[in-house]
Motif scaffolding. Structure first.
Motif, PDB file in Angstrom:
ATOM      1  N   ASN A  99     -25.928  -2.032  -6.808  1.00  0.00           N
ATOM      2  CA  ASN A  99     -25.080  -2.258  -5.630  1.00  0.00           C
ATOM      3  C   ASN A  99     -23.888  -3.180  -5.808  1.00  0.00           C
ATOM      4  O   ASN A  99     -23.000  -3.218  -4.943  1.00  0.00           O
ATOM      5  N   ALA A 100     -23.817  -3.936  -6.889  1.00  0.00           N
ATOM      6  CA  ALA A 100     -22.765  -4.954  -7.023  1.00  0.00           C
ATOM      7  C   ALA A 100     -21.367  -4.355  -6.980  1.00  0.00           C
ATOM      8  O   ALA A 100     -20.466  -4.901  -6.326  1.00  0.00           O
ATOM      9  N   ASP A 101     -21.166  -3.239  -7.670  1.00  0.00           N
ATOM     10  CA  ASP A 101     -19.842  -2.625  -7.708  1.00  0.00           C
ATOM     11  C   ASP A 101     -19.369  -2.272  -6.297  1.00  0.00           C
ATOM     12  O   ASP A 101     -18.216  -2.534  -5.918  1.00  0.00           O
ATOM     13  N   HIS A 102     -20.262  -1.718  -5.514  1.00  0.00           N
ATOM     14  CA  HIS A 102     -19.931  -1.348  -4.127  1.00  0.00           C
ATOM     15  C   HIS A 102     -19.664  -2.578  -3.268  1.00  0.00           C
ATOM     16  O   HIS A 102     -18.697  -2.632  -2.499  1.00  0.00           O
ATOM     17  N   PHE A 103     -20.527  -3.610  -3.413  1.00  0.00           N
ATOM     18  CA  PHE A 103     -20.380  -4.818  -2.598  1.00  0.00           C
ATOM     19  C   PHE A 103     -19.048  -5.529  -2.865  1.00  0.00           C
ATOM     20  O   PHE A 103     -18.457  -6.112  -1.960  1.00  0.00           O
ATOM     21  N   LEU A 104     -18.602  -5.505  -4.116  1.00  0.00           N
ATOM     22  CA  LEU A 104     -17.421  -6.272  -4.512  1.00  0.00           C
ATOM     23  C   LEU A 104     -16.130  -5.457  -4.489  1.00  0.00           C
ATOM     24  O   LEU A 104     -15.050  -5.991  -4.756  1.00  0.00           O
ATOM     25  N   ALA A 105     -16.236  -4.177  -4.184  1.00  0.00           N
ATOM     26  CA  ALA A 105     -15.047  -3.315  -4.172  1.00  0.00           C
ATOM     27  C   ALA A 105     -14.075  -3.738  -3.074  1.00  0.00           C
ATOM     28  O   ALA A 105     -14.481  -4.215  -2.010  1.00  0.00           O
ATOM     29  N   ASP A 106     -12.773  -3.562  -3.336  1.00  0.00           N
ATOM     30  CA  ASP A 106     -11.771  -3.850  -2.306  1.00  0.00           C
ATOM     31  C   ASP A 106     -12.064  -3.021  -1.050  1.00  0.00           C
ATOM     32  O   ASP A 106     -12.427  -1.848  -1.136  1.00  0.00           O
ATOM     33  N   GLN A 107     -11.893  -3.647   0.098  1.00  0.00           N
ATOM     34  CA  GLN A 107     -12.138  -2.964   1.366  1.00  0.00           C
ATOM     35  C   GLN A 107     -10.795  -2.632   2.024  1.00  0.00           C
ATOM     36  O   GLN A 107     -10.039  -3.521   2.421  1.00  0.00           O
ATOM     37  N   ILE A 108     -10.500  -1.349   2.116  1.00  0.00           N
ATOM     38  CA  ILE A 108      -9.235  -0.903   2.704  1.00  0.00           C
ATOM     39  C   ILE A 108      -9.279  -1.098   4.217  1.00  0.00           C
ATOM     40  O   ILE A 108     -10.243  -0.717   4.889  1.00  0.00           O
ATOM     41  N   THR A 111      -3.687  -0.817   8.677  1.00  0.00           N
ATOM     42  CA  THR A 111      -2.760  -1.573   9.517  1.00  0.00           C
ATOM     43  C   THR A 111      -1.390  -0.880   9.467  1.00  0.00           C
ATOM     44  O   THR A 111      -1.269   0.214   8.911  1.00  0.00           O
ATOM     45  N   GLU A 112      -0.371  -1.547   9.977  1.00  0.00           N
ATOM     46  CA  GLU A 112       0.979  -0.995   9.915  1.00  0.00           C
ATOM     47  C   GLU A 112       1.567  -1.070   8.506  1.00  0.00           C
ATOM     48  O   GLU A 112       2.618  -0.492   8.221  1.00  0.00           O
ATOM     49  N   ALA A 113       0.913  -1.776   7.613  1.00  0.00           N
ATOM     50  CA  ALA A 113       1.436  -1.959   6.259  1.00  0.00           C
ATOM     51  C   ALA A 113       1.336  -0.684   5.438  1.00  0.00           C
ATOM     52  O   ALA A 113       0.574   0.240   5.758  1.00  0.00           O
ATOM     53  N   LYS A 114       2.106  -0.664   4.362  1.00  0.00           N
ATOM     54  CA  LYS A 114       1.965   0.417   3.387  1.00  0.00           C
ATOM     55  C   LYS A 114       0.551   0.407   2.824  1.00  0.00           C
ATOM     56  O   LYS A 114      -0.071   1.456   2.629  1.00  0.00           O
ATOM     57  N   GLU A 115       0.060  -0.798   2.578  1.00  0.00           N
ATOM     58  CA  GLU A 115      -1.314  -0.947   2.078  1.00  0.00           C
ATOM     59  C   GLU A 115      -1.824  -2.316   2.484  1.00  0.00           C
ATOM     60  O   GLU A 115      -1.123  -3.327   2.370  1.00  0.00           O
ATOM     61  N   SER A 116      -3.050  -2.372   2.971  1.00  0.00           N
ATOM     62  CA  SER A 116      -3.690  -3.654   3.283  1.00  0.00           C
ATOM     63  C   SER A 116      -5.182  -3.532   2.997  1.00  0.00           C
ATOM     64  O   SER A 116      -5.807  -2.515   3.293  1.00  0.00           O
ATOM     65  N   PHE A 117      -5.695  -4.574   2.400  1.00  0.00           N
ATOM     66  CA  PHE A 117      -7.104  -4.534   2.026  1.00  0.00           C
ATOM     67  C   PHE A 117      -7.634  -5.951   1.832  1.00  0.00           C
ATOM     68  O   PHE A 117      -6.876  -6.931   1.802  1.00  0.00           O
ATOM     69  N   ILE A 118      -8.952  -6.035   1.720  1.00  0.00           N
ATOM     70  CA  ILE A 118      -9.631  -7.298   1.437  1.00  0.00           C
ATOM     71  C   ILE A 118     -10.129  -7.238   0.001  1.00  0.00           C
ATOM     72  O   ILE A 118     -10.794  -6.276  -0.395  1.00  0.00           O
ATOM     73  N   SER A 119      -9.801  -8.252  -0.788  1.00  0.00           N
ATOM     74  CA  SER A 119     -10.357  -8.351  -2.135  1.00  0.00           C
ATOM     75  C   SER A 119     -11.314  -9.537  -2.185  1.00  0.00           C
ATOM     76  O   SER A 119     -11.191 -10.488  -1.403  1.00  0.00           O
ATOM     77  N   TYR A 120     -12.260  -9.473  -3.103  1.00  0.00           N
ATOM     78  CA  TYR A 120     -13.278 -10.508  -3.212  1.00  0.00           C
ATOM     79  C   TYR A 120     -13.193 -11.132  -4.605  1.00  0.00           C
ATOM     80  O   TYR A 120     -13.658 -10.555  -5.583  1.00  0.00           O
ATOM     81  N   LYS A 448     -10.089 -12.455   0.277  1.00  0.00           N
ATOM     82  CA  LYS A 448      -8.614 -12.519   0.272  1.00  0.00           C
ATOM     83  C   LYS A 448      -7.988 -11.344   1.005  1.00  0.00           C
ATOM     84  O   LYS A 448      -8.311 -10.172   0.727  1.00  0.00           O
ATOM     85  N   THR A 449      -7.105 -11.641   1.920  1.00  0.00           N
ATOM     86  CA  THR A 449      -6.335 -10.607   2.601  1.00  0.00           C
ATOM     87  C   THR A 449      -5.100 -10.243   1.765  1.00  0.00           C
ATOM     88  O   THR A 449      -4.344 -11.118   1.363  1.00  0.00           O
ATOM     89  N   VAL A 450      -4.935  -8.962   1.506  1.00  0.00           N
ATOM     90  CA  VAL A 450      -3.773  -8.470   0.775  1.00  0.00           C
ATOM     91  C   VAL A 450      -2.989  -7.528   1.695  1.00  0.00           C
ATOM     92  O   VAL A 450      -3.576  -6.582   2.238  1.00  0.00           O
ATOM     93  N   TYR A 451      -1.709  -7.797   1.882  1.00  0.00           N
ATOM     94  CA  TYR A 451      -0.874  -7.028   2.816  1.00  0.00           C
ATOM     95  C   TYR A 451       0.410  -6.651   2.096  1.00  0.00           C
ATOM     96  O   TYR A 451       1.157  -7.516   1.645  1.00  0.00           O
TER      97      TYR A 451
END
Length: 454
Positions: A99-108, A111-120, A448-451
């Motif tokens: 499960n680690a790969d899934h748990f730590l994967a970026d979460q898309i 939003t209004e952005a071209k791309e926004s996601f959460i990284s761990y 981390k929020t990435v926008y």
């Protein structure tokens, strides 16, 4: 200040080994090694980290009897229970391999952005301060998710399980982890404040007493370091009128007596409705009388000595103070050195130590109540909040009580226990934060929020 640690076998009283404390220079070198290792380890591919987890699981399975014997020698754990503890550590590895790969994967996140996601992202060097009662499990349930998330770990283990601490460090090295990825600090509590204050340390996790938790939280707070605290408990075990005692009595006994009663999540207050009270007490007593007591080296032994004589003395003192307030010995209450006989106490009220404090040993406080409503009210009357267990055939009705118990766990027809698949932790004086499951691997990461704008 003492400069060495001496470990003893609590069953035989035999001295096992002397260990020299690390010097200030040694500790500085360990911290520097951890910091340097993190810079490489944090970029290691998750597939490599889970491959190392597989190596770890293999070693644990391969040498489980040897590791169990070490625990038995250092803190008196019956051999079969030690083997089960090591096997559980291996299953923990299996869970995060899957499960680690899934748990730590970026979460898309849309939003209004071209791309926004959460990284761990991993935080860095994490200090763990661990107790003696589950010398392998407590450490692995911290280390496995924490290292797999890309952090590195330092361990300050209980002094009486120093051999286990060094063995665990060696297991990680043998499994192929970089040398500075998981290291043991041989030091006393006087140095902990300066270690936490070191810029290398990014967070602290402690499993231990409420007193220790408050102290560590104060130091960590002063240094703005995150903490996860898994502290004491005095879990309630509620037995309702319709409980199936024939089916669950062995589970109920295990909930108190496993590991010689030395568990934060053990059932400590048995709250029994009056219609089933006599039946419960008779069957509970019979089962406890039949527990096999003896040398922890025997695979037939279920109850042996406590980890240290001082712990047995402390438990004896809690019982004596409760007797002075009107409690009654129903069965047991004999102590010899580190051995404490499995004991059942009745006529327990809420002003007694065995009701309101954590009793760390094979003593069961049995409390008679009128009905279900009084049972749940009595259970909630606690400074602690690790878990509550309820035995009943009317599961639908008990569902309504889940939100009324402010604990970290609520188990129906099962003892409270930790499971790699489920988050583990408490509330109130039992601490905060969670170990295991997805929540555990995300405790020591930078969410981390990435926008990225269009």
């Amino acid at each position: 200040m003492k400069k060495s640690i001496t470990t003893k076998n609590p069953y035989t009283g035999q001295v096992l080994k002397d260990y020299q404390y690390h010097s200030e220079n040694d500790i500085e070198n360990i911290l520097n090694s951890a910091d340097k290792t993190f810079e490489k380890w944090r970029t290691t591919d998750i597939k490599h980290r889970t491959d190392l987890l597989q190596n770890l699981a293999n070693l644990l399975e391969q040498h489980k009897e040897k590791y169990a014997k070490l625990m038995m020698e250092e803190m008196g754990k019956p051999l079969n229970q030690g083997i089960a503890e090591v096997e559980k550590c291996a299953k923990l590895c299996d869970f995060y391999i899957a499960n680690a790969d899934h748990f730590l994967a970026d979460q898309i996140i849309e939003t209004e952005a071209k791309e926004s996601f959460i990284s761990y992202d991993p935080l860095g060097v994490i200090l763990s301060i661990m107790p003696w009662n589950y010398p392998f499990w407590q450490v692995f349930r911290f280390a496995v998710p924490t290292l797999t998330a890309g952090n590195v770990g330092l361990l300050k283990h209980a002094s009486n399980t120093t051999g286990s601490a060094l063995k665990i460090e060696n297991i990680f090295i043998e499994a192929g982890y970089p040398k500075g990825c998981f290291q043991t600090l041989l030091t006393n509590h006087d140095t902990i404040e300066s270690i936490i204050g070191n810029k290398t340390i990014k967070a602290v996790t402690l499993t231990g007493s409420e007193k220790a938790g408050r102290s560590i939280a104060e130091v960590a707070g002063k240094n703005l370091k995150k903490t996860v605290l898994e502290l004491g408990g005095n879990n309630a075990c509620i037995i309702l009128d319709d409980a199936n005692l024939d089916k669950y009595i062995d589970t109920i006994v295990k909930a108190r007596m496993q590991n010689n009663g030395q568990s934060c999540i053990a059932a400590k207050r048995f709250i029994v409705t009056e219609n089933i009270y006599d039946q419960f007490l008779e069957l509970f007593t019979k089962k406890i009388k039949n527990l096999t007591i003896g040398n922890p080296d025997s695979k037939d032994t279920y109850i042996s000595v406590m980890a240290k004589e001082s712990l047995a003395e402390e438990l004896e003192n809690q019982v004596e103070k409760s007797l002075e307030k009107g409690a009654t010995i129903h069965y047991g209450n004999e102590r010899k050195n580190a051995y404490y006989q499995p004991t059942i106490i009745t006529n327990v009220s809420s002003n007694m130590p065995i009701f309101k404090e954590e009793t760390f040993g094979p003593v069961a406080a049995v409390i008679k109540v009128k009905n279900k409503q009084e049972a749940f009210k009595t259970a909630a009357n606690s400074r602690f909040g690790l878990g509550t267990m309820v035995f009943t055939e009317n599961i639908k009705e008990v569902y309504k009580e889940i939100s009324n118990i402010p604990d970290g766990a609520f188990f129906i027809n099962e003892m409270v226990k930790s499971d790699p698949r489920l988050p583990f932790g408490g509330t109130k004086a039992s601490g905060y934060g969670r170990e295991l499951s997805k929540e555990g691997i995300l405790e020591f990461v930078n969410t981390k929020t990435v926008y990225i704008n269009k």
